[in-house]
Write a protein that holds these residues in place. Structure first.
Motif, PDB file in Angstrom:
ATOM      1  N   LEU A 112       1.318  -4.824   4.040  1.00  0.00           N
ATOM      2  CA  LEU A 112       0.242  -5.369   4.856  1.00  0.00           C
ATOM      3  C   LEU A 112       0.193  -6.870   4.611  1.00  0.00           C
ATOM      4  O   LEU A 112       0.380  -7.328   3.482  1.00  0.00           O
ATOM      5  CB  LEU A 112      -1.104  -4.742   4.481  1.00  0.00           C
ATOM      6  CG  LEU A 112      -1.157  -3.215   4.362  1.00  0.00           C
ATOM      7  CD1 LEU A 112      -2.538  -2.774   3.909  1.00  0.00           C
ATOM      8  CD2 LEU A 112      -0.807  -2.564   5.678  1.00  0.00           C
ATOM      9  N   MET A 115      -2.066   5.653   2.853  1.00  0.00           N
ATOM     10  CA  MET A 115      -2.269   5.259   4.246  1.00  0.00           C
ATOM     11  C   MET A 115      -2.349   6.490   5.151  1.00  0.00           C
ATOM     12  O   MET A 115      -3.179   6.541   6.079  1.00  0.00           O
ATOM     13  CB  MET A 115      -1.143   4.335   4.705  1.00  0.00           C
ATOM     14  CG  MET A 115      -1.245   3.919   6.158  1.00  0.00           C
ATOM     15  SD  MET A 115      -0.028   2.685   6.652  1.00  0.00           S
ATOM     16  CE  MET A 115      -0.709   1.241   5.863  1.00  0.00           C
ATOM     17  N   GLN A 123       0.840  -1.201   0.000  1.00  0.00           N
ATOM     18  CA  GLN A 123       0.000   0.000   0.000  1.00  0.00           C
ATOM     19  C   GLN A 123       0.870   1.245   0.000  1.00  0.00           C
ATOM     20  O   GLN A 123       1.854   1.327   0.742  1.00  0.00           O
ATOM     21  CB  GLN A 123      -0.939   0.025   1.201  1.00  0.00           C
ATOM     22  CG  GLN A 123      -1.913   1.204   1.181  1.00  0.00           C
ATOM     23  CD  GLN A 123      -2.897   1.156   2.334  1.00  0.00           C
ATOM     24  OE1 GLN A 123      -2.649   0.517   3.342  1.00  0.00           O
ATOM     25  NE2 GLN A 123      -4.035   1.816   2.183  1.00  0.00           N
ATOM     26  N   GLN A 152     -10.556  -0.938   4.904  1.00  0.00           N
ATOM     27  CA  GLN A 152     -10.021  -0.704   6.232  1.00  0.00           C
ATOM     28  C   GLN A 152     -10.898   0.204   7.079  1.00  0.00           C
ATOM     29  O   GLN A 152     -10.724   0.279   8.286  1.00  0.00           O
ATOM     30  CB  GLN A 152      -8.623  -0.080   6.120  1.00  0.00           C
ATOM     31  CG  GLN A 152      -7.595  -0.974   5.441  1.00  0.00           C
ATOM     32  CD  GLN A 152      -6.293  -0.250   5.188  1.00  0.00           C
ATOM     33  OE1 GLN A 152      -6.178   0.525   4.254  1.00  0.00           O
ATOM     34  NE2 GLN A 152      -5.307  -0.505   6.015  1.00  0.00           N
ATOM     35  N   SER A 198       0.201  -4.745   9.904  1.00  0.00           N
ATOM     36  CA  SER A 198       0.780  -3.782   8.985  1.00  0.00           C
ATOM     37  C   SER A 198       2.176  -3.438   9.466  1.00  0.00           C
ATOM     38  O   SER A 198       2.408  -3.272  10.673  1.00  0.00           O
ATOM     39  CB  SER A 198      -0.080  -2.510   8.908  1.00  0.00           C
ATOM     40  OG  SER A 198       0.577  -1.505   8.168  1.00  0.00           O
TER      41      SER A 198
END
Length: 406
Positions: A287, A236, A231, A310, A274
């Motif tokens: 992740l 994030m 990611q 998420q 993570s």
């Protein structure tokens, strides 16, 4: 001179043509009639009134924040099989690619030297035990004699020390025997865990050494199986900022897979953890998700696409895709029913879709009447006759919102 004689019969056979002035008058009369008809038709069109449109009342919704990220499968557990003693491989005891159980014999190394070493250690232990027994008996005899001064105290001290040394020698030889037996046991190479074994890198008769760099084989646990997802660190951070600002709420992450052939993997996965650091080379965070793999469909090293949710986005409005249009600059716009039943064009923020709807975060408020049908007849600030969608009376509306007479 000849004379022209006209007869009544001949006059009757000739057609009577209007004079030029009469023909001009007839032409003007016909043109006026057509103009009146055209004006009459325009009047009728004007009498149709405002365009009838279908609208949908905007309401707030909560939608998952779902992203699709690249990933790669990895074994749940993996172990490399290596020899712990040196020697020649006598026989391979497993079938390549098969399932093996923990403790199952995989290779047999020639045990001759290790069996001889164990026998020698056993003999050394027996000798040490005999010496220790004699030394102990001698020390026990000297003890009362030394007390009665029949022998010197020094002789007793030497005898007691010899007995203790002999006992220590017994312990040393016993440890040597245990080591020899362990090495003899290691001539059979067992499976360290239960899983699917790879091909064998060594054949019968090959010379192997203890702690060598090359593994004899590899065992992997494939059910369950890991998927390592990459990611972007910036994405994030945006998610964490949205969670901090209250625009999103955290939820138990759901993970789904899409294979290289475009098909979805049937079983959902669970996000395990993570990483806490960003890869400086790629700018991504890893992740790890765990998926059940009972049929062994997923193999280690397979590239997949993971759909990850998420969090959930709150206070958004889901607008049907057909109601949103974009101008030449890519700005999203919608029509709403404004004051006085006027078609009002608004710019909205719509950056992603969910199903057949746009997720709108700005530009529309709950309760606004968003025009979803009859869009082909609209013009900015034009008068409209709004009715709930799919209930227009004068026109039927197709799936694209275009109107046609019933």
């Amino acid at each position: 001179m000849s004379r022209t004689v006209s007869s009544p019969a001949l006059a009757q056979r000739q057609p009577l043509l209007p004079a030029p002035r009469v023909r001009v008058a007839i032409t003007l009369l016909l043109a006026g009639s057509l103009g009146l008809a055209a004006c009459s038709g325009k009047g009728k069109n004007k009498e149709r009134g405002p365009a009838e449109v279908g609208y949908w009342v905007a309401t707030e919704s909560t939608v998952p924040l779902e992203v699709e990220l690249p990933g790669r499968t990895a074994p749940y557990r993996v172990s490399q099989v290596r020899p712990q003693v040196s020697g020649l491989i006598e026989k391979r005891l497993f079938e390549e690619g098969a399932m093996v159980k923990a403790g199952q014999p995989l290779y047999r190394i020639d045990p001759s030297l290790y069996r001889a070493a164990a026998n020698q250690a056993q003999a050394n232990l027996t000798s040490a035990q005999a010496s220790a027994e004699a030394a102990k008996i001698k020390a026990d005899r000297y003890k009362p004699l030394a007390a009665s001064q029949a022998v010197s105290q020094q002789d007793y001290t030497d005898a007691a020390a010899t007995a203790r040394t002999a006992a220590a020698s017994v312990m040393q030889t016993r440890a040597a025997l245990e080591t020899a037996r362990i090495n003899l046991h290691y001539t059979t190479v067992p499976a360290p865990l239960t899983g699917r074994i790879s091909r064998s890198a060594f054949t019968d008769g090959a010379l192997v050494t203890a702690n060598q760099a090359d593994a004899l084989a590899t065992i992997a646990v494939l059910d369950p199986i890991y998927v390592d997802i990459q990611q972007n660190a910036a994405d994030m951070m945006k998610l964490r900022q949205a969670l901090a600002d209250g625009g999103a709420q955290a939820r138990e992450p759901d993970v789904k897979l899409r294979l290289d052939d475009g098909k979805d993997y049937a079983l959902p996965g669970k996000l395990e953890f993570s990483e806490v650091t960003v890869d400086s080379a790629t700018g991504t965070v890893t992740l790890r998700a765990r998926f059940p793999n009972p049929k062994g469909l997923l193999l280690p090293g397979l590239f997949v696409r993971a759909r990850l949710s998420q969090a959930v986005q709150t206070r958004v409005i889901l607008v049907p895709q057909g109601a949103v249009s974009r101008d030449a600059r890519g700005t999203a716009t919608v029509y709403v029913v404004g004051q006085g039943n006027k078609a009002e064009m608004r710019q909205v923020t719509a950056v992603r879709t969910v199903g057949d709807t746009w997720v709108v975060t700005d530009g529309i408020k709950p309760g606004d009447k968003v025009i979803t049908q009859g869009l082909g007849l609209l013009r900015p600030n034009g008068a409209v006759k709004p009715v709930p969608e799919n209930s227009a009376q004068g026109y039927k509306l197709d799936k694209n919102g275009a109107q046609s007479a019933k």
